[in-house]
Design an enzyme around this catalytic site. Structure first.
Site, PDB file in Angstrom:
ATOM      1  N   SER A 179      -8.666  -2.040  -4.417  1.00 55.69           N
ATOM      2  CA  SER A 179      -8.826  -1.505  -5.465  1.00 55.69           C
ATOM      3  C   SER A 179     -10.512  -1.355  -6.030  1.00 55.69           C
ATOM      4  O   SER A 179     -11.302  -1.287  -5.220  1.00 55.69           O
ATOM      5  CB  SER A 179      -7.852  -1.478  -6.616  1.00 55.69           C
ATOM      6  OG  SER A 179      -7.627  -0.764  -7.600  1.00 55.69           O
ATOM      7  N   ASP A 427      -0.635   5.692  -1.283  1.00 61.92           N
ATOM      8  CA  ASP A 427      -1.219   5.344  -2.391  1.00 61.92           C
ATOM      9  C   ASP A 427      -1.638   6.790  -2.985  1.00 61.92           C
ATOM     10  O   ASP A 427      -2.580   7.260  -2.011  1.00 61.92           O
ATOM     11  CB  ASP A 427      -2.269   4.762  -1.896  1.00 61.92           C
ATOM     12  CG  ASP A 427      -3.261   4.270  -3.299  1.00 61.92           C
ATOM     13  OD1 ASP A 427      -2.986   4.825  -4.349  1.00 61.92           O
ATOM     14  OD2 ASP A 427      -4.164   3.271  -3.212  1.00 61.92           O
ATOM     15  N   HIS A 485      -0.733   1.373  -2.751  1.00 63.90           N
ATOM     16  CA  HIS A 485      -1.980   0.726  -3.190  1.00 63.90           C
ATOM     17  C   HIS A 485      -1.926  -0.688  -2.867  1.00 63.90           C
ATOM     18  O   HIS A 485      -3.044  -1.378  -2.709  1.00 63.90           O
ATOM     19  CB  HIS A 485      -1.982   1.184  -4.525  1.00 63.90           C
ATOM     20  CG  HIS A 485      -3.297   0.781  -5.169  1.00 63.90           C
ATOM     21  ND1 HIS A 485      -4.536   1.542  -4.977  1.00 63.90           N
ATOM     22  CD2 HIS A 485      -3.861   0.088  -6.245  1.00 63.90           C
ATOM     23  CE1 HIS A 485      -5.669   1.032  -5.602  1.00 63.90           C
ATOM     24  NE2 HIS A 485      -4.999   0.038  -6.370  1.00 63.90           N
TER      25      HIS A 485
END
Length: 506
Positions: A179, A427, A485
């Site tokens: 991320s 994601d 994610h």
């Protein structure tokens, strides 16, 4: 204001006197001071060390928390994996206990269990809470910029290396994260390779999962319609709503850019039009942080539910800014029951383990075991993510230059550092289409983007490929079909194999 780093760490770790209010230099504690006690209500694991360590050259009271786990297999003793979570402002314990550490909260369990897919099976693993104010990292004066974050982390690594037998010099170091660590990792790697005379870290590679390596527009809105076209039926988006989103996408010119990115090799750089999310960044940041929950949208909680509102929200929103394809789509999708922006396959049966993590690490006996407090000290509740850090570092004035513009090409071209990008196809927050366009717009080692399309299969699960990959000129990209994610949580076995075979080259 950032204070210049004046400390030079030497093997004896002796120090000059402190200046009032700042730790210009300090005497360092011994390694034994950080040995942990056995965690309460948890299986016993190999020797590990944890605690807070002050950041040299910063305000007294600013420290980073770390947890170092020993390698479980002597065959991999030469490896040191440094893991960073993103946010910004999210604790590395999210990664350690919900994804890839030796202990993990499984299913509905309220106590950690052994993780059969721990990355400690592949080497020593160091988890760091940073910047200051994140997780167990203490904060006297908060950071205000990415430059300050990276300066603090580099200075802290110097102290850590001095205490832990120069581990950063003697092991093969791989920095990995996900991320917003897509910002942290390239920048700290750049600092490391440029300052080798000060701290000769044996940095072998970096790997970034579902990371923010490009501009905000490229990471979100640019690829959104391409992503939706893959999963429109699964997401149950009506045709008229999809047409309205596509209208806004075309008005912003994103469809043309995606088409250009599908040409191999690329015929020149792409211009990224619009500035998605510039009008009300705090609201959008909160939306992303909390998974697009209704209550987090605040004044942006407009729920465009007609084609007209969709088009208006994308091209004329006073809340989200111009060309807000991602924000508008996420707002629309938030009205669907059990929808998760992190993995579109998560359904109503998915349990978010964050509250379990926070409850466990808010226990005084756990914090005592981690050298964070004495029995008579007041308890400090553990917070997995700090929204104030997110708001500060995501503010438009504080955003650093995207790593794909200069930092990553320099690491690949000048320093010949292997870079690995891995991505979950499910994601929606940082979608794979945007990542792939970003890679195709990046120039390194004498050429722009990949010269060949993504078509090589890797891995097998139930007679199906785990994903697709490509590798050219020092950069690898792996797309995992069934992950979102948080890939190490979604596909623990497959990602462990990826780390072993691709990142560690073993």
């Amino acid at each position: 204001m950032h204070v210049a780093i004046l400390l030079a760490i030497i093997s004896l770790a002796r120090a000059a006197p402190s200046t009032k209010g700042y730790t210009v230099a300090t005497s360092l504690p011994g390694k034994s001071a950080f040995e942990t006690r056995r965690l309460p209500d948890a299986p016993e694991i190999l020797k590990n060390w944890a605690g807070r360590l002050d950041i040299p050259g910063t305000t007294i009271g600013n420290s980073l928390f770390f947890w170092l786990f020993s390698a479980e297999d002597k065959a991999y003793d030469d490896n040191l994996i440094i893991w960073l979570n993103g946010g910004p402002g999210c604790s590395s314990l999210v990664g350690a206990f919900l994804e890839n550490g030796p202990l993990r909260f499984m299913g509905n369990s309220t106590m950690p269990e052994r993780n059969p897919y721990s990355w400690a099976k592949l080497g020593h693993v160091l988890y760091i809470d940073q910047p200051v104010g994140t997780g167990f990292a203490s904060e006297k004066v908060p950071v205000t910029s990415n430059k300050e974050v990276i300066s603090n982390l580099y200075s802290w690594l110097m102290s850590f290396d001095a205490i832990f037998d120069h581990i950063l010099r003697t092991k093969k170091v791989h920095i990995v994260g996900e991320s917003y660590a897509g910002i942290y990792i390239p920048y700290i790697a750049s600092e490391i390779v440029k300052r080798k005379s000060e701290l000769p870290v044996n940095l072998v590679s970096i790997a970034i999962g579902d990371g923010t390596i490009g501009p905000n527009t490229g990471m979100s809105s640019l690829g959104m319609v391409g992503f939706l076209e893959e999963y429109a039926s699964k997401l149950r988006i009506p045709r008229d709503i999809m047409n309205a989103i596509s209208f806004g996408d075309h008005a912003c010119g994103f469809d043309i850019i995606r088409q250009r990115a599908k040409v191999y090799p690329p015929r020149g750089p792409f211009h990224l039009p619009g500035r998605s999310g510039s009008a009300n960044n705090t609201e959008i940041s909160n939306m992303l942080q909390k998974g697009v929950a209704d209550e987090s949208l605040g004044s942006c909680n407009i729920h465009p539910d007609t084609p007209e509102k969709i088009r208006s929200s994308i091209v004329n929103s006073t809340c989200y800014g111009h060309c807000a394809v991602f924000e508008t789509t996420a707002d629309y999708m938030s009205s669907q029951q059990c929808f998760s922006i992190y993995n579109i396959n998560y359904g109503c049966n998915f349990t978010n383990p964050t509250s379990t993590l926070e409850a466990y690490f808010s226990r005084s006996d756990v914090q005592i075991a981690l050298n964070l407090m004495h029995p008579t000290d007041p308890l400090r509740p553990f917070q997995s993510c700090n929204p104030k850090i997110l708001e500060t570092l995501m503010a438009p004035a504080n955003r650093p230059v995207p790593p794909s513009f200069e930092i990553l090409p320099d690491l690949l071209t000048t320093h010949k550092l292997p870079v690995h990008i891995y991505q979950g196809r499910l994601d929606m927050l940082i979608n794979h289409v945007g990542i792939e366009v970003t890679i195709q717009n990046m120039t390194w080692n004498g050429a722009q983007g990949f010269q060949d399309s993504l078509h090589f299969e890797f891995g097998r699960q139930k007679d199906k490929a785990v994903g697709l990959w490509n590798e050219e000129r020092g950069l690898s990209y792996h797309l995992f079909f069934e992950g979102g994610h948080f890939l190490p949580a979604d596909l623990p076995m497959e990602v462990l194999s990826y780390v072993k075979e691709v990142v560690l080259r073993q």
